[in-house]
Design a protein around this motif. Structure first.
Motif, mmCIF file in Angstrom:
data_model
loop_
_atom_site.group_PDB
_atom_site.id
_atom_site.type_symbol
_atom_site.label_atom_id
_atom_site.label_comp_id
_atom_site.label_asym_id
_atom_site.label_seq_id
_atom_site.Cartn_x
_atom_site.Cartn_y
_atom_site.Cartn_z
ATOM 1 N N VAL A 161 0.858 -1.192 0.000
ATOM 2 C CA VAL A 161 0.000 0.000 0.000
ATOM 3 C C VAL A 161 0.893 1.241 0.000
ATOM 4 O O VAL A 161 1.696 1.428 0.919
ATOM 5 N N ASP A 162 0.719 2.075 -1.021
ATOM 6 C CA ASP A 162 1.523 3.301 -1.103
ATOM 7 C C ASP A 162 0.730 4.357 -1.864
ATOM 8 O O ASP A 162 0.579 4.261 -3.088
ATOM 9 N N PRO A 163 0.192 5.390 -1.157
ATOM 10 C CA PRO A 163 -0.594 6.432 -1.837
ATOM 11 C C PRO A 163 0.196 7.172 -2.904
ATOM 12 O O PRO A 163 -0.393 7.756 -3.820
ATOM 13 N N ARG A 164 1.515 7.165 -2.823
ATOM 14 C CA ARG A 164 2.325 7.903 -3.801
ATOM 15 C C ARG A 164 2.229 7.293 -5.198
ATOM 16 O O ARG A 164 2.602 7.934 -6.182
ATOM 17 N N ARG B 49 -0.242 6.701 -11.380
ATOM 18 C CA ARG B 49 0.657 5.974 -12.288
ATOM 19 C C ARG B 49 0.556 4.463 -12.111
ATOM 20 O O ARG B 49 0.981 3.713 -12.991
ATOM 21 N N ALA B 50 0.018 4.013 -10.987
ATOM 22 C CA ALA B 50 -0.145 2.585 -10.711
ATOM 23 C C ALA B 50 -1.147 2.445 -9.568
ATOM 24 O O ALA B 50 -1.454 3.417 -8.872
ATOM 25 N N PRO B 51 -1.687 1.238 -9.362
ATOM 26 C CA PRO B 51 -2.622 1.072 -8.245
ATOM 27 C C PRO B 51 -1.972 1.394 -6.903
ATOM 28 O O PRO B 51 -0.819 1.037 -6.652
ATOM 29 N N TYR C 77 -9.597 2.307 -8.989
ATOM 30 C CA TYR C 77 -8.898 3.458 -8.441
ATOM 31 C C TYR C 77 -7.900 3.039 -7.360
ATOM 32 O O TYR C 77 -6.828 3.608 -7.260
ATOM 33 N N LEU C 78 -8.235 2.009 -6.580
ATOM 34 C CA LEU C 78 -7.322 1.573 -5.515
ATOM 35 C C LEU C 78 -6.442 0.411 -5.955
ATOM 36 O O LEU C 78 -5.228 0.424 -5.746
ATOM 37 N N THR C 79 -7.052 -0.629 -6.516
ATOM 38 C CA THR C 79 -6.295 -1.844 -6.839
ATOM 39 C C THR C 79 -6.209 -2.123 -8.331
ATOM 40 O O THR C 79 -5.424 -2.970 -8.750
ATOM 41 N N GLY C 80 -7.054 -1.465 -9.118
ATOM 42 C CA GLY C 80 -7.100 -1.731 -10.543
ATOM 43 C C GLY C 80 -8.525 -2.024 -10.986
ATOM 44 O O GLY C 80 -9.466 -1.983 -10.191
ATOM 45 N N PRO C 81 -8.714 -2.353 -12.259
ATOM 46 C CA PRO C 81 -10.055 -2.524 -12.813
ATOM 47 C C PRO C 81 -10.716 -3.809 -12.336
ATOM 48 O O PRO C 81 -10.070 -4.664 -11.712
#
Length: 338
Positions: A107-110, A114-116, A182-186
């Protein structure tokens, strides 16, 4: 709604744990039972709150009870914890959240934009391969089937995936039950349909387990009872971001009210959907103050300890001979409990 007086850190029907104890004493295995019961393990979702359930599974395994389940249900993080319970990986379930998931690799909000933000790739292809290996073929062949709860991305209705063919399909199911745009991907496609996080449609599938034939249900909760009853807080920034992509989905990920039906089943022995069957829940008595995306290893480890303590107290209430020494909870970075 008023819950019954808790015994230890559990509430509901003690007969569920007693039935597991009788099976332990008889040494019975799934597919070889003679007691007429169908005992289900149900593990709720909640992201990093799964640390509570991981600690509970470790205590249940230490007491020799996890072999007593005939089937299991898990939503989101609960599916991973239920997998560990069936495969005898209780130690790993208690350690994976503080040791492996409370880290920026997961988990990394940064990474947003560009990526989940939450890397399911890291969980499924790194953690579950190298540090906490999972034998997907053993899960496929296990006599107690795992039902992975998923939500249809088209209409937000809950379903389950089970009886999957191979390791690749099991990995897809695990990705699907935790998928949040938005968090982990589609959304994730499995067997021709697109799925998102199972907790959105059915965060604690107690009712499903009863409808599908369980005579006894042990539910592992990943929130304290006051947390389940209080109004949902204001949506965090990431939930607002999800709402911009899929209107209403961010709100659904935060809606504690989705637990209401399951809590009613747990709290009321006369509930018509129980029809005389036995339902019990283990819940952390005290909050570690973690949320779905908490990556503070101290608080996440405290949640694992609190879950372990809740399950151990409930087991002792029906099995006074069950004892754990001070060193029998696996050591991690530090012991956060006094």
């Amino acid at each position: 709604m008023t819950a019954p007086d808790p015994w230890g850190d559990a509430w509901g029907d003690q007969e569920v744990l007693r039935a597991l104890l009788r099976r332990r004493e008889a040494g019975s295995r799934p597919g070889e039972r003679r007691d007429g019961h169908r005992i289900a393990l149900v593990v709720g979702g909640g992201g990093m709150r799964g640390a509570y359930a991981g600690g509970m599974v470790w205590a249940l395994e230490q007491a020799g009870l996890t072999a007593g389940f005939d089937l299991a249900y898990g939503a989101s993080a609960g599916a991973f914890v239920a997998t560990a319970a069936l495969l005898g990986h209780g130690y790993d379930a208690s350690r994976i959240f503080p040791d492996d998931m409370a880290r920026p690799e997961f988990v990394d909000p940064r990474r947003l934009g560009r990526a989940p933000m939450v890397s399911l790739d890291h969980l499924i292809h790194e953690i579950l391969v190298h540090t906490k290996p999972t034998d997907w073929d053993a899960l496929r062949d296990h006599p107690a089937p795992l039902h992975v709860v998923v939500t249809d991305a088209a209409d937000m209705t809950p379903h389950t995936l089970t009886g999957l063919r191979d390791a690749a399909e099991w990995r897809l199911a695990m990705r699907a039950t935790a998928a949040i745009p938005y968090l982990t991907g589609p959304p994730v496609e499995v067997r021709g349909r697109r799925w998102v996080d199972g907790s959105i449609g059915d965060p604690l599938p107690v009712g499903r387990a009863l409808r599908e034939g369980a005579t006894h249900v042990l539910a592992l909760l990943t929130r304290t009872l006051p947390e389940l009853r209080r109004p949902a807080p204001a949506h965090p920034w990431w939930a607002r971001g999800i709402d911009r992509l899929v209107p209403g989905l961010g709100a659904m990920t935060q809606d504690v009210a989705r637990h209401a039906d399951s809590i009613a089943l747990l709290a009321d022995a006369a509930h018509p959907d129980r029809d005389g069957r036995h339902v019990c829940a283990l819940s952390p008595l005290t909050s570690a103050d973690i949320r779905g995306l908490t990556v503070d290893p101290v608080r996440v480890e405290r949640a694992s300890h609190l879950g372990h303590a809740a399950a151990a107290a409930a087991i002792r209430a029906v099995d006074p001979g069950f004892r754990l020494g001070p060193d029998e909870f696996p050591a991690g970075r530090r012991s956060p409990l006094p």
